[in-house]
Enzyme design. Structure first.
Site, PDB file in Angstrom:
ATOM      1  N   GLY A 102       0.823  -1.217   0.000  1.00 32.71           N
ATOM      2  CA  GLY A 102       0.000   0.000   0.000  1.00 32.71           C
ATOM      3  C   GLY A 102       0.852   1.260   0.000  1.00 32.71           C
ATOM      4  O   GLY A 102       0.473   2.274   0.577  1.00 32.71           O
ATOM      5  N   LEU A 103       2.019   1.196  -0.644  1.00 34.17           N
ATOM      6  CA  LEU A 103       2.905   2.370  -0.700  1.00 34.17           C
ATOM      7  C   LEU A 103       2.868   3.035  -2.077  1.00 34.17           C
ATOM      8  O   LEU A 103       3.860   3.593  -2.539  1.00 34.17           O
ATOM      9  CB  LEU A 103       4.348   1.985  -0.341  1.00 34.17           C
ATOM     10  CG  LEU A 103       4.598   1.459   1.067  1.00 34.17           C
ATOM     11  CD1 LEU A 103       6.083   1.209   1.303  1.00 34.17           C
ATOM     12  CD2 LEU A 103       4.064   2.427   2.118  1.00 34.17           C
ATOM     13  N   GLY A 104       1.728   2.957  -2.736  1.00 35.88           N
ATOM     14  CA  GLY A 104       1.554   3.717  -3.977  1.00 35.88           C
ATOM     15  C   GLY A 104       2.315   3.162  -5.169  1.00 35.88           C
ATOM     16  O   GLY A 104       2.776   3.933  -6.017  1.00 35.88           O
ATOM     17  N   SER A 105       2.434   1.821  -5.266  1.00 35.28           N
ATOM     18  CA  SER A 105       3.167   1.268  -6.417  1.00 35.28           C
ATOM     19  C   SER A 105       2.399   1.490  -7.720  1.00 35.28           C
ATOM     20  O   SER A 105       3.012   1.728  -8.766  1.00 35.28           O
ATOM     21  CB  SER A 105       3.456  -0.219  -6.212  1.00 35.28           C
ATOM     22  OG  SER A 105       2.253  -0.938  -6.072  1.00 35.28           O
ATOM     23  N   SER A 106       1.062   1.452  -7.675  1.00 40.08           N
ATOM     24  CA  SER A 106       0.289   1.682  -8.921  1.00 40.08           C
ATOM     25  C   SER A 106       0.518   3.104  -9.416  1.00 40.08           C
ATOM     26  O   SER A 106       0.649   3.343 -10.624  1.00 40.08           O
ATOM     27  CB  SER A 106      -1.213   1.492  -8.687  1.00 40.08           C
ATOM     28  OG  SER A 106      -1.458   0.208  -8.217  1.00 40.08           O
ATOM     29  N   ALA A 107       0.552   4.061  -8.472  1.00 43.43           N
ATOM     30  CA  ALA A 107       0.785   5.452  -8.857  1.00 43.43           C
ATOM     31  C   ALA A 107       2.184   5.587  -9.464  1.00 43.43           C
ATOM     32  O   ALA A 107       2.369   6.218 -10.512  1.00 43.43           O
ATOM     33  CB  ALA A 107       0.636   6.378  -7.650  1.00 43.43           C
ATOM     34  N   ALA A 108       3.178   4.976  -8.806  1.00 39.85           N
ATOM     35  CA  ALA A 108       4.563   5.109  -9.284  1.00 39.85           C
ATOM     36  C   ALA A 108       4.725   4.498 -10.677  1.00 39.85           C
ATOM     37  O   ALA A 108       5.356   5.095 -11.558  1.00 39.85           O
ATOM     38  CB  ALA A 108       5.521   4.455  -8.289  1.00 39.85           C
ATOM     39  N   ASP A 149      -1.703  10.295  -4.454  1.00 37.65           N
ATOM     40  CA  ASP A 149      -0.468   9.497  -4.549  1.00 37.65           C
ATOM     41  C   ASP A 149       0.302   9.808  -5.834  1.00 37.65           C
ATOM     42  O   ASP A 149       1.534   9.813  -5.853  1.00 37.65           O
ATOM     43  CB  ASP A 149      -0.770   7.987  -4.421  1.00 37.65           C
ATOM     44  CG  ASP A 149      -1.924   7.529  -5.312  1.00 37.65           C
ATOM     45  OD1 ASP A 149      -2.485   8.358  -6.067  1.00 37.65           O
ATOM     46  OD2 ASP A 149      -2.256   6.330  -5.252  1.00 37.65           O
TER      47      ASP A 149
END
Ligand code: MEV
Length: 324
Positions: A102-108, A149
């Protein structure tokens, strides 16, 4: 002539304040973390597109790429440029954090893919445009999402974010954080729907709660400027109560919250992200890590000022590692 490969890198992110409220026009506080995802794009002489990542491999031929749920954000971004691409490419994705945290991998991965494809389509590196394109991808793939994010992944540091109208206000970059993974991540759209159902039953109460979250972001902004960790800690604790009130807490998260609050080095604690899973954030560093029962679930990460950027040519794909 062989065309050049290039790489883009973007940080993961974590929400500090304003989850869910941000979907209803209130402000959120979000920050970029020094855990990064890198994409290397290597043009090909044919129309083939390949993707390699820790999630597996994908192959397709432009202009029609078959859907694949593992790569839905990446494929949506690619589809947005197919009319402008006259040749295919190999895309290699390397991340130094798991997509499960849940550390924003999709956003990155979304912002890196848009940046890489803009470059391939001979467009300039324009952070605001990459943000706008990535937000469209987020909405097409997920059906909802504030884009907070995305802003952290693109601009780095700590950001006050508002969705409607878009406001991206960079703040200071210093904030001592302890992050603990709860062991579970519920998909964001699922949790958003749970909150929406409850909000529809109690619209006035939720309006009030979201307003309080918004005021908290404003107060946190001042506390951050003055490095007033005591006040910032209070705001985290108060907002933990608000997150509970909108129904996104659970027993495991509470256990972690209260265990963190036991430590004298921690000024305040709340859950982070959509909720019903994800991470817990504490302001400060543990003074007695040995006494903290969730020590093994701690995520080592600090805030980074470095947002989306072109990465050195040395980004290595897993399949190339042995060759160097
Ligand atoms: C999820 O990290 C935060 C939410 O507010 C959704 C979003 O901002 O896109 C629940």
């Amino acid at each position: 002539m062989e065309r050049e490969s290039f790489s883009f890198s973007a940080p993961g992110s974590i929400m500090l304040l304003g989850e869910h409220a941000v979907l209803h026009g209130r402000r959120a506080l979000v920050c970029a973390l020094d855990r990064r995802l890198t994409i290397k794009i290597s043009p090909r002489p044919d129309h083939r597109v390949t993707i390699q990542s820790g999630l597996g491999c994908y192959e397709g031929i432009l202009p029609t790429l078959a859907p694949d749920p593992r790569f839905s954000f990446v494929l949506d971004a690619i589809n947005a440029y197919t009319a402008e691409l006259s040749y295919g490419f190999d895309l290699c994705i390397v991340s130094d954090f798991s997509h499960r945290l849940g550390l924003g991998s999709s956003a990155a991965v979304t912002v890196c893919t848009h940046a890489a494809l803009r470059q391939l389509a001979c467009k300039n590196f324009d952070r605001n445009q990459i943000f706008a394109n990535s937000l469209q991808t987020l909405h097409r793939v997920q059906g909802c999402g504030s884009g907070a994010d995305l802003s952290a992944s693109i601009f780095g540091g700590i950001i006050v974010y508002r969705m409607n109208p878009i406001e991206i206000l960079p703040l200071a970059q210093e904030l001592p954080l302890s992050i603990v993974y709860s062991g579970k991540k519920r998909p964001t759209p699922e949790v958003v729907q749970i909150v929406e159902n409850l909000r529809n039953m109690h619209p006035q109460l939720f309006d009030g709660i979201f307003d309080l979250m918004d005021v908290s972001v404003l107060n946190a902004q001042n506390a951050l400027r003055q490095k007033d960790w005591k006040t910032f800690g209070h705001l985290l604790n108060i907002n933990q109560g608000l997150m509970e009130a909108i129904g996104v807490g659970n027993a495991r998260l509470s256990e972690i919250v209260y265990a963190l609050r036991e430590d004298p080095g921690i000024y305040g604690v709340k859950i982070s992200g959509a909720g019903l899973g994800d991470c817990v954030i504490g302001l400060g560093h543990l003074q007695n890590p040995a006494a903290f029962p969730f020590q093994g679930d701690q995520i080592e990460a600090t805030i980074t000022a470095l947002g989306l950027c072109i990465w050195g040519k040395s980004a290595i794909c897993p399949q190339e590692e042995g060759k160097r």
